[in-house]
Design a protein around this motif. Structure first.
Motif, PDB file in Angstrom:
ATOM      1  N   UNK A   1       0.736  -1.415  -0.104  1.00 23.11           N
ATOM      2  CA  UNK A   1       0.088  -0.099  -0.103  1.00 23.11           C
ATOM      3  C   UNK A   1       0.911   1.119  -0.107  1.00 23.11           C
TER       4      UNK A   1
ATOM      5  N   UNK B   1      -9.170 -11.748  -9.858  1.00 28.45           N
ATOM      6  CA  UNK B   1     -10.475 -12.048 -10.391  1.00 28.45           C
ATOM      7  C   UNK B   1     -11.701 -11.544  -9.393  1.00 28.45           C
ATOM      8  N   UNK B   2     -12.372 -10.718 -10.312  1.00 28.75           N
ATOM      9  CA  UNK B   2     -13.928 -10.246  -9.814  1.00 28.75           C
ATOM     10  C   UNK B   2     -14.814 -10.875 -10.568  1.00 28.75           C
TER      11      UNK B   2
ATOM     12  N   UNK C   1     -20.882 -11.299 -12.754  1.00 26.91           N
ATOM     13  CA  UNK C   1     -22.075 -12.118 -13.031  1.00 26.91           C
ATOM     14  C   UNK C   1     -23.175 -11.577 -14.206  1.00 26.91           C
TER      15      UNK C   1
ATOM     16  N   UNK D   1     -23.110  -4.527 -11.014  1.00 20.81           N
ATOM     17  CA  UNK D   1     -22.081  -5.322 -10.135  1.00 20.81           C
ATOM     18  C   UNK D   1     -21.052  -4.831 -10.919  1.00 20.81           C
TER      19      UNK D   1
ATOM     20  N   UNK E   1     -19.843  -1.505 -10.156  1.00 22.24           N
ATOM     21  CA  UNK E   1     -19.318  -1.454  -8.616  1.00 22.24           C
ATOM     22  C   UNK E   1     -17.934  -1.931  -8.555  1.00 22.24           C
ATOM     23  N   UNK E   2     -17.699  -3.376  -9.171  1.00 17.33           N
ATOM     24  CA  UNK E   2     -16.125  -3.852  -9.196  1.00 17.33           C
ATOM     25  C   UNK E   2     -15.246  -3.218  -9.867  1.00 17.33           C
TER      26      UNK E   2
ATOM     27  N   UNK F   1     -14.452  -0.583  -7.275  1.00 15.52           N
ATOM     28  CA  UNK F   1     -13.558  -1.100  -6.147  1.00 15.52           C
ATOM     29  C   UNK F   1     -11.941  -1.248  -6.766  1.00 15.52           C
TER      30      UNK F   1
ATOM     31  N   UNK G   1     -10.497   2.134  -7.142  1.00 13.10           N
ATOM     32  CA  UNK G   1     -10.034   2.695  -5.729  1.00 13.10           C
ATOM     33  C   UNK G   1      -8.779   2.250  -5.207  1.00 13.10           C
ATOM     34  N   UNK G   2      -8.415   0.863  -5.500  1.00  9.68           N
ATOM     35  CA  UNK G   2      -7.540   0.171  -4.976  1.00  9.68           C
ATOM     36  C   UNK G   2      -6.237   0.472  -6.088  1.00  9.68           C
TER      37      UNK G   2
ATOM     38  N   UNK H   1      -8.090   3.964  -1.811  1.00  9.67           N
ATOM     39  CA  UNK H   1      -8.291   2.862  -0.934  1.00  9.67           C
ATOM     40  C   UNK H   1      -6.819   2.575  -0.339  1.00  9.67           C
TER      41      UNK H   1
ATOM     42  N   UNK I   1      -6.052   2.411   3.469  1.00  8.63           N
ATOM     43  CA  UNK I   1      -5.811   1.393   4.223  1.00  8.63           C
ATOM     44  C   UNK I   1      -4.363   1.282   5.028  1.00  8.63           C
TER      45      UNK I   1
ATOM     46  N   UNK J   1      -8.247  -2.897   4.846  1.00 11.83           N
ATOM     47  CA  UNK J   1      -8.325  -2.332   3.326  1.00 11.83           C
ATOM     48  C   UNK J   1      -9.577  -2.825   2.822  1.00 11.83           C
ATOM     49  N   UNK J   2     -10.577  -3.260   3.333  1.00  9.40           N
ATOM     50  CA  UNK J   2     -11.737  -3.929   3.003  1.00  9.40           C
ATOM     51  C   UNK J   2     -11.714  -4.635   1.769  1.00  9.40           C
ATOM     52  N   UNK J   3     -10.607  -5.646   1.984  1.00  8.68           N
ATOM     53  CA  UNK J   3     -10.316  -6.536   0.754  1.00  8.68           C
ATOM     54  C   UNK J   3     -10.090  -7.770   1.487  1.00  8.68           C
TER      55      UNK J   3
ATOM     56  N   UNK K   1     -18.795 -13.088  -1.778  1.00  9.29           N
ATOM     57  CA  UNK K   1     -19.402 -11.864  -2.112  1.00  9.29           C
ATOM     58  C   UNK K   1     -20.402 -11.429  -1.588  1.00  9.29           C
ATOM     59  N   UNK K   2     -21.516 -12.196  -1.606  1.00 12.16           N
ATOM     60  CA  UNK K   2     -22.808 -11.916  -1.149  1.00 12.16           C
ATOM     61  C   UNK K   2     -22.713 -11.565   0.299  1.00 12.16           C
TER      62      UNK K   2
ATOM     63  N   UNK L   1     -23.418  -4.771   1.559  1.00 16.48           N
ATOM     64  CA  UNK L   1     -23.451  -3.367   0.904  1.00 16.48           C
ATOM     65  C   UNK L   1     -22.194  -3.415  -0.141  1.00 16.48           C
ATOM     66  N   UNK L   2     -21.087  -4.074   0.135  1.00 16.77           N
ATOM     67  CA  UNK L   2     -20.228  -3.686  -0.917  1.00 16.77           C
ATOM     68  C   UNK L   2     -18.887  -2.817  -0.191  1.00 16.77           C
ATOM     69  N   UNK L   3     -18.950  -2.895   0.982  1.00 15.64           N
ATOM     70  CA  UNK L   3     -17.399  -2.413   1.663  1.00 15.64           C
ATOM     71  C   UNK L   3     -16.421  -3.099   1.208  1.00 15.64           C
ATOM     72  N   UNK L   4     -16.752  -4.502   1.176  1.00 20.54           N
ATOM     73  CA  UNK L   4     -15.531  -5.308   1.101  1.00 20.54           C
ATOM     74  C   UNK L   4     -15.507  -5.957  -0.265  1.00 20.54           C
ATOM     75  N   UNK L   5     -14.489  -6.058  -1.004  1.00 20.57           N
ATOM     76  CA  UNK L   5     -14.092  -6.822  -2.040  1.00 20.57           C
ATOM     77  C   UNK L   5     -13.508  -8.169  -1.971  1.00 20.57           C
ATOM     78  N   UNK L   6     -13.963  -8.949  -2.914  1.00 20.88           N
ATOM     79  CA  UNK L   6     -13.300 -10.305  -2.719  1.00 20.88           C
ATOM     80  C   UNK L   6     -12.519 -10.717  -3.929  1.00 20.88           C
TER      81      UNK L   6
END
Lengths: 342, 342
Positions: A61, A105-106, A109, A114, A117-118, A121, A124-125, B60, B64, B70-72, B93-94, B98-103
């Motif tokens: 980071x 990978x994100x 779907x 979505x 949003x990805x 995300x 921002x990273x 981010x 972070x 980092x919400x990751x 992911x579900x 709300x989507x603060x976290x990314x996988x």
DNA sequence: AACACCCCCGAAAAGGTTTTAGGATGTGCT
DNA sequence: AGCACATCCTAAAACCTTTTCGGGGGTGTT
């Protein structure tokens, strides 16, 4: 209750810790670890030992914040089953080479919200670039908004020709399939494929028609049998073909699933594959093609190679180059369903 | 040549830009955007408008770096085909809500070296937690090194019982399958499954044997037919079963692929499914089970739900809780291959 | 002994955000 | 008028790393 759980909260070691342990400044520690700048060899080993001891890993980071490069690229897929994405992911990772770059990978779907949003995300990273994988080969709208990093579209091209798209040559794939059947000695060839609404279906059919025309032949029934991509359609269509055109001696199928259905119906009719009739599929989906009876010859789209190229192009673009789109041919993976007559 | 390419290099807007445009300090801008602290409502809207105008997205990395969060989270898979990983990814992911976290998914390809490398890459990017997905249900060695973030193992449990593992109840799955066949009126049931070296094969067989014993029945042939997970084994084993035990009236298969092979051989033998004999598979792999003839009843492992739970447990652990391992039952997805006799 | 020079190391700034502590302004009360 | 106080905002520090620039110390030369 008044204070936090008071966990010892293992704090990852920082460069300061390493420097302190090695008895040098952080600047020197940084230079020693990255092999940059002038640092005496004895000092360097002292720092490296300290880093090893603390199992220090630099904070990407902080590094990214400073350099503007994070060594990260995002792979955005719309491919629910991951059947296309995973090989492409592997290829892209391989292209990243020594491992300075990570590919994440994100899964969008197939959902535009979505996807947006990805993208947010990932941006921002501060990813250095994006790879976008589609689930079908029809051109897709480019990512919305102005994306501040390079983007490479794979499998599904971007509708904007100015974007970089790495795609499969489906016309060529259709041609390959027909040429293979011709080389096996077949002359009376039908084409059963998926929905005509798919560019992939139309392209493969076009290539097939061209190859037949070049050999002075026509498709059985004079046009492809468009339907759906699944086994049931393969069974139904094969039924029609065999009844209406019993002279057929080969069937080119638009997917391996269709081919499985075709094989089943041919067996019902007592048409022996490959002695009496040849069958070739498309996709080379191992789970479907590799263990059928007989095992299925298929067109492989070299998805892993597609991913590799996408990775290379993306890294080139990140480094300031202006790469262009490219289209890649598939290859025939031969199994028993098309053994030459003889 | 002496200087850089001199690209205008679109610089993403920073909080400073927003603050300047809104005529406030960065601190105020931060508070306005995050809804924290005391800020007059008129000022807040001014800041928000400025942010909107510049399409500002917070960095981010910087966030972070400061907060340590980092919400990751990283999802590390060893599952080449992605057949298990993708549903689990979707579930995780579900769970992130709300989507603060990314996988982010990384593929280790079942390679320990690559796995280590990916863990390092993820940790250096300061993920808040890790989800590890195995490709088979045998316990796997826990991640090497001391990982400074919570880890949840899914599908394949960690060999260390102190770790958090979210797994499928394969014993229960085997029981479910048999109970379904019994409910369909079957009494003479064989079990054809994959390699005995797989915990999954042994567990499912154990559950099947237990359910049969509870009904006062024995397995056809007195033991499961262990072999491989593919269609060829399904064909070969079904051949043996039907020849040696023609009285068999149901076959429980350890995978959908095996079941496909079984169906094919039963057809060769003229044994009608489901009239004369029932067949049930395992995995509920749509591409295999949903379009066979007849369509295949199968045990679904609810992988998406597994991913959801894994996500929930991981987020709980990140927040300081100490969740425990859990095992989930599958469910019967009924299709035509097990229509009740009647 | 004085000087030039090279080698190695350290101090400090930069990158973008959040948070804390404190400052400025205005209001109500005595 | 003077004081207490609430309200809103700002300055500055912190997070961790990399890079630039300059300084200190030693070596070789005259």
């Amino acid at each position: 209750m008044t204070t936090e759980p008071e966990v010892p909260a293992y704090r990852p070691p920082t460069l300061t810790d390493v420097a302190k342990l090695a008895g040098v400044s952080v600047a020197t520690a940084s230079k020693a670890i990255n092999g940059r700048g002038e640092v005496r060899s004895t000092t360097r080993v002292r720092v490296l030992e300290a880093a090893e001891l603390l199992s220090f890993a630099p904070n990407a980071l902080a590094r990214g914040l400073l350099s503007g490069r994070t060594g990260t690229v995002g792979l955005l897929t719309s491919d629910l089953e991951g059947r296309f994405s995973i090989p492409i992911l592997m290829g892209a990772e391989d292209a990243s080479g020594a491992g300075q770059v990570s590919v994440f990978l994100c899964d969008a779907r197939g959902d535009a919200i979505r996807e947006k949003h990805h993208v947010q995300a990932l941006l921002s990273r501060r990813v250095d670039g994006l790879i976008v994988v589609g689930s079908r080969t029809d051109p897709r709208p480019p990512l919305a908004g102005n994306i501040p990093v390079p983007v490479v579209y794979v499998y599904a091209p971007s509708a904007d020709p100015a974007d970089i798209s790495i795609t499969v040559d489906n016309v060529g794939g259709g041609r390959l399939a027909i040429e293979h059947l011709l080389a096996c000695g077949r002359r009376t060839i039908a084409h059963i494929t998926g929905e005509a609404g798919f560019q992939a279906a139309r392209d493969r059919a076009e290539g097939a028609a061209a190859a037949l025309a070049a050999a002075g032949l026509r498709m059985v029934g004079d046009r492809p049998y468009f339907g759906s991509w699944d086994e049931s359609w393969g069974r139904a269509a094969a039924h029609m073909v065999v009844e209406q055109h019993p002279e057929v001696d080969a069937i080119f199928c638009g997917s391996d699933q269709i081919a499985r259905g075709v094989l089943e119906t041919l067996r019902d009719f007592g048409r022996e594959v490959p002695r009496s009739i040849s069958v070739i599929g498309f996709d080379n989906w191992e789970a479907i093609a590799a263990d059928s009876r007989p095992r299925l010859t298929s067109i492989d789209m070299n998805l892993k190679h597609l991913g590799e190229v996408a990775g290379q192009r993306l890294f080139a673009a990140i480094d300031g180059a202006a790469p262009s789109s490219e289209e890649f041919p598939g290859r025939v993976v031969m199994r028993e369903s098309t053994l030459p007559v003889g």
